[in-house]
Design a protein around this motif. Structure first.
Motif, PDB file in Angstrom:
ATOM      1  N   GLU A  93       0.858  -1.184   0.000  1.00  0.00           N
ATOM      2  CA  GLU A  93       0.000   0.000   0.000  1.00  0.00           C
ATOM      3  C   GLU A  93       0.897   1.237   0.000  1.00  0.00           C
ATOM      4  O   GLU A  93       1.980   1.224   0.589  1.00  0.00           O
ATOM      5  CB  GLU A  93      -0.895   0.014   1.246  1.00  0.00           C
ATOM      6  N   PHE A  94       0.445   2.291  -0.665  1.00  0.00           N
ATOM      7  CA  PHE A  94       1.256   3.503  -0.673  1.00  0.00           C
ATOM      8  C   PHE A  94       0.381   4.734  -0.492  1.00  0.00           C
ATOM      9  O   PHE A  94      -0.814   4.739  -0.766  1.00  0.00           O
ATOM     10  CB  PHE A  94       2.052   3.621  -1.980  1.00  0.00           C
ATOM     11  N   ARG A  95       1.003   5.798  -0.012  1.00  0.00           N
ATOM     12  CA  ARG A  95       0.411   7.131  -0.026  1.00  0.00           C
ATOM     13  C   ARG A  95       1.490   8.101  -0.478  1.00  0.00           C
ATOM     14  O   ARG A  95       2.660   7.964  -0.117  1.00  0.00           O
ATOM     15  CB  ARG A  95      -0.138   7.514   1.350  1.00  0.00           C
ATOM     16  N   SER A  96       1.102   9.052  -1.296  1.00  0.00           N
ATOM     17  CA  SER A  96       2.081   9.986  -1.843  1.00  0.00           C
ATOM     18  C   SER A  96       1.927  11.363  -1.214  1.00  0.00           C
ATOM     19  O   SER A  96       0.836  11.746  -0.771  1.00  0.00           O
ATOM     20  CB  SER A  96       1.946  10.089  -3.366  1.00  0.00           C
ATOM     21  N   GLU A  97       3.029  12.095  -1.162  1.00  0.00           N
ATOM     22  CA  GLU A  97       3.068  13.437  -0.596  1.00  0.00           C
ATOM     23  C   GLU A  97       3.691  14.385  -1.602  1.00  0.00           C
ATOM     24  O   GLU A  97       4.676  14.044  -2.268  1.00  0.00           O
ATOM     25  CB  GLU A  97       3.895  13.454   0.699  1.00  0.00           C
ATOM     26  N   ALA A  98       3.119  15.579  -1.726  1.00  0.00           N
ATOM     27  CA  ALA A  98       3.624  16.624  -2.631  1.00  0.00           C
ATOM     28  C   ALA A  98       3.617  16.101  -4.074  1.00  0.00           C
ATOM     29  O   ALA A  98       2.661  15.441  -4.484  1.00  0.00           O
ATOM     30  CB  ALA A  98       4.994  17.106  -2.187  1.00  0.00           C
ATOM     31  N   THR A  99       4.686  16.331  -4.842  1.00  0.00           N
ATOM     32  CA  THR A  99       4.705  16.000  -6.267  1.00  0.00           C
ATOM     33  C   THR A  99       5.403  14.667  -6.508  1.00  0.00           C
ATOM     34  O   THR A  99       6.614  14.546  -6.293  1.00  0.00           O
ATOM     35  CB  THR A  99       5.424  17.103  -7.070  1.00  0.00           C
ATOM     36  N   THR A 100       4.643  13.672  -6.937  1.00  0.00           N
ATOM     37  CA  THR A 100       5.219  12.364  -7.269  1.00  0.00           C
ATOM     38  C   THR A 100       4.717  11.837  -8.608  1.00  0.00           C
ATOM     39  O   THR A 100       5.273  10.883  -9.142  1.00  0.00           O
ATOM     40  CB  THR A 100       4.879  11.318  -6.191  1.00  0.00           C
TER      41      THR A 100
END
Length: 203
Positions: free
Chosen positions: A145-152
């Motif tokens: 599972e992932f969560r992204s922050e800012a610009t990815t």
């Protein structure tokens, strides 16, 4: 009388000094008794290096990262988890729009690796993959599972499949598929703690 008085004065002074010393020693003994016992510490912990070179585990968007003398800015981060295992991947960008990913994990020691996107590496699945003159052997695969922050360039949350390979010289080849998209490949190399210098931005 004068001699007796002088002797009494000296005795009083000595008693005062002895009492003062006893009070000081008693206070020190109390403080020592109140101190909690020190917790066991990992002798290989990188705490000193973290204070000198910055803590990779605390990386966030906006921080400046120097990798072997090359300066990058963290554009965004991906936080991943698989079961009880957690790690991070940070998108680094230099002034020439060169983009690489810095992976940070603990197993249990701190592991840093730098990943560069590549094309025409094919798809994972086989036990070995030949690419750019090297033969890579399958190491591990799974999904997280992932969560992204800012610009990815990724969704805010989702699932990623991955398959990692390694050559005999330690070179790495990794494949990732975010949200069921096509496989994307990157070549990787492990970094030492001394290869990375971090200048965190103020919170």
């Amino acid at each position: 009388m004068n001699g007796l008085t002088a002797t009494l004065i000296v005795l009083v002074i000595v008693l005062i000094i002895v009492a003062a010393v006893a009070v000081i020693l008693g206070l020190r003994a109390r403080r020592t008794a109140r101190k909690p016992e020190g917790r066991p510490t990992d002798p290989f912990h990188t705490g000193d290096q973290d204070s000198l070179r910055g803590d990779p585990r605390a990386l966030k968007a906006g921080d400046i990262v120097e990798v072997r003398g090359q300066t990058y800015t963290v554009r965004g981060s991906v936080r991943l988890s698989e079961g009880g295992w957690n790690w991070s991947e940070h998108l680094l960008d230099d002034a020439k729009d060169t983009q690489v990913w810095l992976a940070v994990e603990e197993d249990p020691d701190l592991i840093l690796s730098l990943w560069t996107p590549v094309a025409d590496a094919g798809e994972p699945g086989a036990k070995t993959v030949d690419f750019a003159g090297r033969t890579y052997h399958s190491e591990e695969s799974g999904s997280a599972e992932f969560r992204s922050e800012a610009t990815t360039g990724l969704a805010e949350r989702g699932t990623v499949r991955y398959h990692d390979y390694q050559a005999s010289d330690g070179s790495k080849l990794g494949f990732e598929s975010y949200g069921g998209a096509d496989w994307e490949a990157s070549t990787g190399e492990e970094l030492s703690r001394y290869d990375v210098l971090i200048y965190p931005t103020a919170d």
